[in-house]
Design an enzyme around this catalytic site. Structure first.
Site, PDB file in Angstrom:
ATOM      1  N   TYR A 143       0.827  -1.216   0.000  1.00 31.87           N
ATOM      2  CA  TYR A 143       0.000   0.000   0.000  1.00 31.87           C
ATOM      3  C   TYR A 143       0.858   1.263   0.000  1.00 31.87           C
ATOM      4  O   TYR A 143       0.368   2.349  -0.291  1.00 31.87           O
ATOM      5  CB  TYR A 143      -0.938   0.026   1.209  1.00 31.87           C
ATOM      6  CG  TYR A 143      -2.051  -1.014   1.137  1.00 31.87           C
ATOM      7  CD1 TYR A 143      -2.215  -1.814   0.016  1.00 31.87           C
ATOM      8  CD2 TYR A 143      -2.933  -1.190   2.187  1.00 31.87           C
ATOM      9  CE1 TYR A 143      -3.215  -2.763  -0.059  1.00 31.87           C
ATOM     10  CE2 TYR A 143      -3.947  -2.142   2.126  1.00 31.87           C
ATOM     11  CZ  TYR A 143      -4.080  -2.919   0.996  1.00 31.87           C
ATOM     12  OH  TYR A 143      -5.069  -3.859   0.926  1.00 31.87           O
ATOM     13  N   LYS A 194       3.584 -15.421   1.779  1.00 32.21           N
ATOM     14  CA  LYS A 194       3.537 -16.133   0.500  1.00 32.21           C
ATOM     15  C   LYS A 194       4.987 -16.418   0.106  1.00 32.21           C
ATOM     16  O   LYS A 194       5.460 -16.063  -0.994  1.00 32.21           O
ATOM     17  CB  LYS A 194       2.796 -15.261  -0.537  1.00 32.21           C
ATOM     18  CG  LYS A 194       2.446 -15.973  -1.825  1.00 32.21           C
ATOM     19  CD  LYS A 194       1.362 -17.026  -1.686  1.00 32.21           C
ATOM     20  CE  LYS A 194       1.163 -17.749  -3.006  1.00 32.21           C
ATOM     21  NZ  LYS A 194       0.344 -18.971  -2.881  1.00 32.21           N
ATOM     22  N   ASP A 226      -2.833 -18.293   0.972  1.00 32.99           N
ATOM     23  CA  ASP A 226      -3.972 -18.982   0.353  1.00 32.99           C
ATOM     24  C   ASP A 226      -4.495 -20.079   1.278  1.00 32.99           C
ATOM     25  O   ASP A 226      -5.705 -20.233   1.482  1.00 32.99           O
ATOM     26  CB  ASP A 226      -3.596 -19.541  -1.034  1.00 32.99           C
ATOM     27  CG  ASP A 226      -2.240 -20.213  -1.064  1.00 32.99           C
ATOM     28  OD1 ASP A 226      -1.431 -19.991  -0.121  1.00 32.99           O
ATOM     29  OD2 ASP A 226      -1.960 -20.974  -2.002  1.00 32.99           O
ATOM     30  N   ASP A 250      -5.275  -6.982   5.561  1.00 33.94           N
ATOM     31  CA  ASP A 250      -6.499  -6.260   5.195  1.00 33.94           C
ATOM     32  C   ASP A 250      -7.594  -7.270   4.845  1.00 33.94           C
ATOM     33  O   ASP A 250      -8.740  -7.174   5.308  1.00 33.94           O
ATOM     34  CB  ASP A 250      -6.182  -5.363   3.992  1.00 33.94           C
ATOM     35  CG  ASP A 250      -7.264  -4.344   3.711  1.00 33.94           C
ATOM     36  OD1 ASP A 250      -8.243  -4.307   4.474  1.00 33.94           O
ATOM     37  OD2 ASP A 250      -7.137  -3.607   2.724  1.00 33.94           O
ATOM     38  N   ASP A 254     -10.802  -8.946   7.620  1.00 34.38           N
ATOM     39  CA  ASP A 254     -12.233  -8.837   7.297  1.00 34.38           C
ATOM     40  C   ASP A 254     -12.887 -10.216   7.223  1.00 34.38           C
ATOM     41  O   ASP A 254     -14.024 -10.398   7.667  1.00 34.38           O
ATOM     42  CB  ASP A 254     -12.431  -8.109   5.958  1.00 34.38           C
ATOM     43  CG  ASP A 254     -12.620  -6.614   6.149  1.00 34.38           C
ATOM     44  OD1 ASP A 254     -12.327  -6.123   7.260  1.00 34.38           O
ATOM     45  OD2 ASP A 254     -13.057  -5.941   5.203  1.00 34.38           O
TER      46      ASP A 254
END
Ligand code: NAD
Length: 365
Positions: A143, A194, A226, A250, A254
């Site tokens: 980001y 990852k 994943d 992020d 959620d």
């Protein structure tokens, strides 16, 4: 002498002032029961600050926050400010507050309360007993990495670039926060990356592994993102504390939050390496129900409990608030957003009054 704390209150917009009023009453009652003193100072942020000063984060607000022990924020935003230029929007005030206080760690608990288990979209046997803390890096990663932008190449093609980058220092500081949080919980930390594909994740994994010997009481494991997403839905009870980068956090925070099914119940914390943290509900300012005494104040009240536990090191006070929330739910009180058959629907203020009675009646051991 009883411990004393100075707290900055940022009620913000929409339902913010209504739910903040409940949290202040709850903190005052807990302080009286446990002999803690709270000095409250309110300041402006978001749309309320734009109306009064033209800026979504006036300099005085940041100064007041910096001088306090912790910041309790409600919510910002509303339709009337949506058309303003980005620099003057309420959300910009929130981002400036996080940057101004150097908050790099975002804590998002997802706890299934037995009384609200049917609010989850997953089966009861999958979500029963879930109690997860997601620790998300907040100020680095893709980001913020450079180069970024949409460029035109020499042959006239458009090319969009974002950069996922972390330094060892950035990884270590979020890693230390996560290990310390895990120490206060069930001592299991799962780092999500990852590393099979991304070099930045390889460094992340190496640094987390190198930190582990400093926290011998915490067991560290690693998962690819994943697989972590799959496991969160398949068997969420296996997780205690998760730590991950900005982008992965992020998304996963959620997903974890939705295991609980109700946005009016979710608190959060944002912490820096020193100085005050910011404690706030996950939900927004709910302009559709503002001023109607319909808001659920429990996420705000649970944010105050997080502030006591992680910012002020007052676990007994945090416990008392969490027990009071459990008690009012056991008594059947529900605001409209979590209402179900056979329960007693109450407004924001009545929920606050029920919490105060609960705090008075709970035995303190
Ligand atoms: P929202 O979270 O404000 O509302 C979504 C839905 O959930 C609405 O129907 C609302 O009534 C309901 N809801 C939310 N909190 C509730 C509560 N405590 N009790 C009962 N019902 C509740 O999200 P939105 O509608 O997308 O955004 C509204 C405004 O809030 C926008 O201006 C947005 O920018 C802002 N916002 C602020 C924050 C923040 O302050 N951190 C976060 C998200 C959105």
């Amino acid at each position: 002498m009883s411990p004393s704390f100075s707290l900055t209150l940022l009620p913000g917009d929409g339902i913010g002032p209504e739910i903040m009023a409940v949290a202040v009453d709850v903190l005052t009652a807990v302080g009286q029961r446990l002999d803690l003193r709270f000095k409250f100072q309110s300041a402006l942020i978001g749309g309320a600050a734009i109306e009064a000063t033209g800026s979504p984060l006036p300099a005085t607000t940041l100064e007041i926050c910096r001088a306090s022990d912790a910041v309790l924020l409600a919510a910002i935003g509303g339709y009337q400010w949506d058309q303003l230029p980005r620099s003057q929007r309420p959300e910009t005030g929130l981002l400036a507050l996080r940057a101004g206080l150097g908050l790099f760690a975002n804590l998002r608990p997802a706890t299934i309360l037995p009384q609200l288990i049917d609010a989850s979209s997953l089966k009861r046997e999958v979500v029963e007993g879930v109690d997860i803390m997601v620790v998300r890096e907040l100020t680095g990663g893709i980001y913020f990495g450079t180069p970024r932008g949409i460029f035109t190449t020499e042959d006239g093609q458009q090319r969009a670039i974002n950069t996922m980058a972390y330094t060892p220092g950035e990884i270590d500081r979020i890693g230390r926060v996560a290990f310390q949080i895990a120490q206060k919980r069930r001592q299991q930390l799962c780092s999500v990356d990852k590393a099979n594909v991304l070099e930045v994740s390889q460094l992340w994994r190496d640094r987390l592994t190198a930190l582990a010997p400093n926290y011998p009481d915490v067991s560290l494991s690693h998962l690819y993102v994943d697989n972590a997403a799959m496991q969160l839905i398949r068997y969420p009870r296996q997780f205690d504390t998760l730590v991950t980068s900005n982008l992965f956090g992020d998304i996963l925070s959620d997903a974890a939050a939705m295991l609980t099914g109700s946005i009016g119940m979710l608190p959060s914390a944002s912490l820096g390496s020193s100085g005050p943290g910011v404690y706030e509900p996950v939900h927004g300012s709910a302009p559709d129900i503002a001023g109607q005494d319909q808001a659920n104040p429990l996420a705000q009240v649970l944010s105050a409990a997080m502030m006591l536990r992680y910012g002020l090191d007052q676990p007994a006070a945090a416990d008392l608030i969490e027990q009071a929330v459990t008690k009012v739910l056991d008594q059947g009180y529900r605001t409209g957003d979590i209402m179900s058959a056979g329960m007693t629907q109450v407004g924001c203020q009545a929920m606050g009054a029920a919490l105060l009675s609960a705090i008075d009646s709970i035995n303190i051991t």
